[in-house]
Design a protein around this motif. Structure first.
Motif, PDB file in Angstrom:
ATOM      1  N   HIS A 168       0.862  -1.077  -0.052  1.00  0.00           N
ATOM      2  CA  HIS A 168      -0.151   0.112   0.011  1.00  0.00           C
ATOM      3  C   HIS A 168       0.866   1.130   0.067  1.00  0.00           C
ATOM      4  N   GLY A 169       2.087   1.206  -0.846  1.00  0.00           N
ATOM      5  CA  GLY A 169       2.975   2.411  -0.635  1.00  0.00           C
ATOM      6  C   GLY A 169       3.703   2.437   0.651  1.00  0.00           C
ATOM      7  N   ASP A 170       4.012   3.446   1.068  1.00  0.00           N
ATOM      8  CA  ASP A 170       4.927   3.526   2.458  1.00  0.00           C
ATOM      9  C   ASP A 170       4.152   3.763   3.660  1.00  0.00           C
ATOM     10  N   LEU A 171       3.631   2.568   4.092  1.00  0.00           N
ATOM     11  CA  LEU A 171       2.686   2.763   5.353  1.00  0.00           C
ATOM     12  C   LEU A 171       3.594   3.272   6.535  1.00  0.00           C
ATOM     13  N   PRO A 172       4.588   2.807   6.779  1.00  0.00           N
ATOM     14  CA  PRO A 172       5.261   3.634   7.937  1.00  0.00           C
ATOM     15  C   PRO A 172       5.353   4.868   8.058  1.00  0.00           C
ATOM     16  N   ARG A 173       5.658   5.311   6.780  1.00  0.00           N
ATOM     17  CA  ARG A 173       5.672   6.952   6.842  1.00  0.00           C
ATOM     18  C   ARG A 173       4.330   7.498   6.990  1.00  0.00           C
ATOM     19  N   ALA A 174       3.079   6.745   6.335  1.00  0.00           N
ATOM     20  CA  ALA A 174       2.005   7.211   6.469  1.00  0.00           C
ATOM     21  C   ALA A 174       1.269   7.217   7.930  1.00  0.00           C
TER      22      ALA A 174
ATOM     23  N   ALA B  34       0.343  10.085  10.474  1.00  0.00           N
ATOM     24  CA  ALA B  34      -1.082  10.129  11.305  1.00  0.00           C
ATOM     25  C   ALA B  34      -0.662  10.453  12.853  1.00  0.00           C
ATOM     26  N   ALA B  35       0.397   9.783  13.427  1.00  0.00           N
ATOM     27  CA  ALA B  35       0.523   9.746  14.514  1.00  0.00           C
ATOM     28  C   ALA B  35       0.902  11.201  15.079  1.00  0.00           C
TER      29      ALA B  35
ATOM     30  N   LEU C  32       9.188   8.140  16.410  1.00  0.00           N
ATOM     31  CA  LEU C  32       8.777   9.638  16.404  1.00  0.00           C
ATOM     32  C   LEU C  32       9.896  10.314  17.187  1.00  0.00           C
ATOM     33  N   ALA C  33      10.249   9.843  18.225  1.00  0.00           N
ATOM     34  CA  ALA C  33      11.108  10.499  19.188  1.00  0.00           C
ATOM     35  C   ALA C  33      12.343  10.391  18.477  1.00  0.00           C
TER      36      ALA C  33
END
Lengths: 218, 218
Positions: A14-20, A24-25, A67-68
DNA sequence: GTTGACAACTTGTCATCGTCAACTTTACAG
DNA sequence: CTGTAAAGTTGACGATGACAAGTTGTCAAC
């Protein structure tokens, strides 16, 4: 073959889920604060099922740790830039203060989790790496200050002081990471613009500079 | 009539539940951090049903707000004591630094929620009252410093700086409120005793004093 | 070009959580 | 003795994080 979504490559399902998911986070934390974070809501906003994040980040701490790490990277970059643009050691300290506040303002969601040991895995290799790099960048700026102006500056001590002060400033003042009590202003929480906090940070930097420039071993 | 449990009076059904709940909450947060807090677990530890806290604190934010208020009261008391014992304005600033760290060390659970706008109701009257009193106590110490040694000290600015620095110190260093990343130590998290952090706080206070004692408008 | 294996993702389930509503028990006033 | 309100209980609802099992897509090997 042909149906690419928007930007990401078609390497995955589905593309780049980790980035998405990270995006979103960030959006969710920016809206509702760190306490309002929820893995399921993040998945929902990314348009995937509630268990999808597991395969990329393990659990919620995994996502927040990522994220950190990103946040420390932002901080590192900002400090490097401060270092580069500074015309003198004194100027550098002020720029460091501004850089810290800039990062907090530009990436509030990241900063909301960077120092939260209860939410992230502070011993994560990547997270540690960038955190250390950022801290070392700060310390190197203070070493320059010591070399240029003052010979008896305890760099480790000074770095701790600066780090603590900026962290406190960012946590404490409203509108930055998360809205906070406004004891320091009494008059009201309005009137706190990013610029005014930046200026305050710069003045604090100047005050610290004055203190650090005299003999610390008094 | 006769069967008192242990200490509390027999005014209510089961003794002094609000106090028992706060104590259980402190214990739980001390053990697992602010993120590990749970109303039901608190009720469980207090030996009551999961909905009992509702009648005393409303929701979980109510309980945590009560804790925050208590924490500000501890801070206020410590600052008053610093004020009382100080022999000079300079000495006072150092004592203030020590007081802040003492409170963080003696009441880590309280400090873990005092500045968390996402967990408590920062506009709660009692919470605001004691927070303001604590801040004003700090400011009055700095006013004394201004009057005794220096006439051009910006008290509001200096108070903000001190408050931020101490807050950052407490949040950042391991073993205090919650274990934290240890960028500032690199060598290892061990070796951080309450005393060493106290000393560090005192040294920071001295550094701040040096900075604050010179003309801040340079 | 079919097969197989693995990564990416989904669905379903479970214990737990916070909050609400309804019920029961105790204390105390009249 | 009685009634009322506070104090505490039980039960339920939707939501959450984590886990297990199933499904779908992709790509390599033959």
């Amino acid at each position: 073959m042909s149906g690419d979504d928007s930007e990401a490559s078609s390497r995955y399902h589905h593309g780049d889920l980790p980035r998405a998911l990270k995006a979103a986070a960030v959006e969710l934390i920016t809206e509702k604060g760190a306490a309002g974070f929820s893995l399921r809501e993040v998945a929902r906003r990314a348009g995937v099922s509630h268990a999808a994040p597991t395969h990329h980040f393990g659990d919620s701490a995994g996502l927040l740790t990522a994220l950190a790490e990103e946040g420390f990277r932002y901080l590192y970059d900002a400090l490097v830039e401060s270092h580069r643009e500074a015309t003198s050691a004194a100027d550098r300290l002020i720029r460091i203060a501004r850089a810290y506040v800039s990062v907090a303002h530009d990436h509030p969601a990241h900063c909301a989790v960077m120092f939260r040991a209860d939410l992230i895995r502070r011993d994560d290799p990547g997270c540690r790496e960038w955190g250390d790099k950022a801290y070392r960048e700060l310390a190197s700026g203070l070493e320059a200050l010591r070399d240029e102006e003052q010979s008896d500056l305890d760099v480790e001590e000074a770095a701790g002081l600066c780090w603590s002060t900026m962290q406190g400033l960012v946590v404490l003042y409203p509108g930055m990471v998360e809205r906070e009590i406004k004891h320091a202003t009494e008059a009201g929480a309005e009137g706190w613009t990013p610029e005014s906090i930046q200026d305050r940070a710069a003045r604090y930097g100047r005050l610290l500079l004055t203190g650090l420039s005299r003999s610390p071993g008094a």
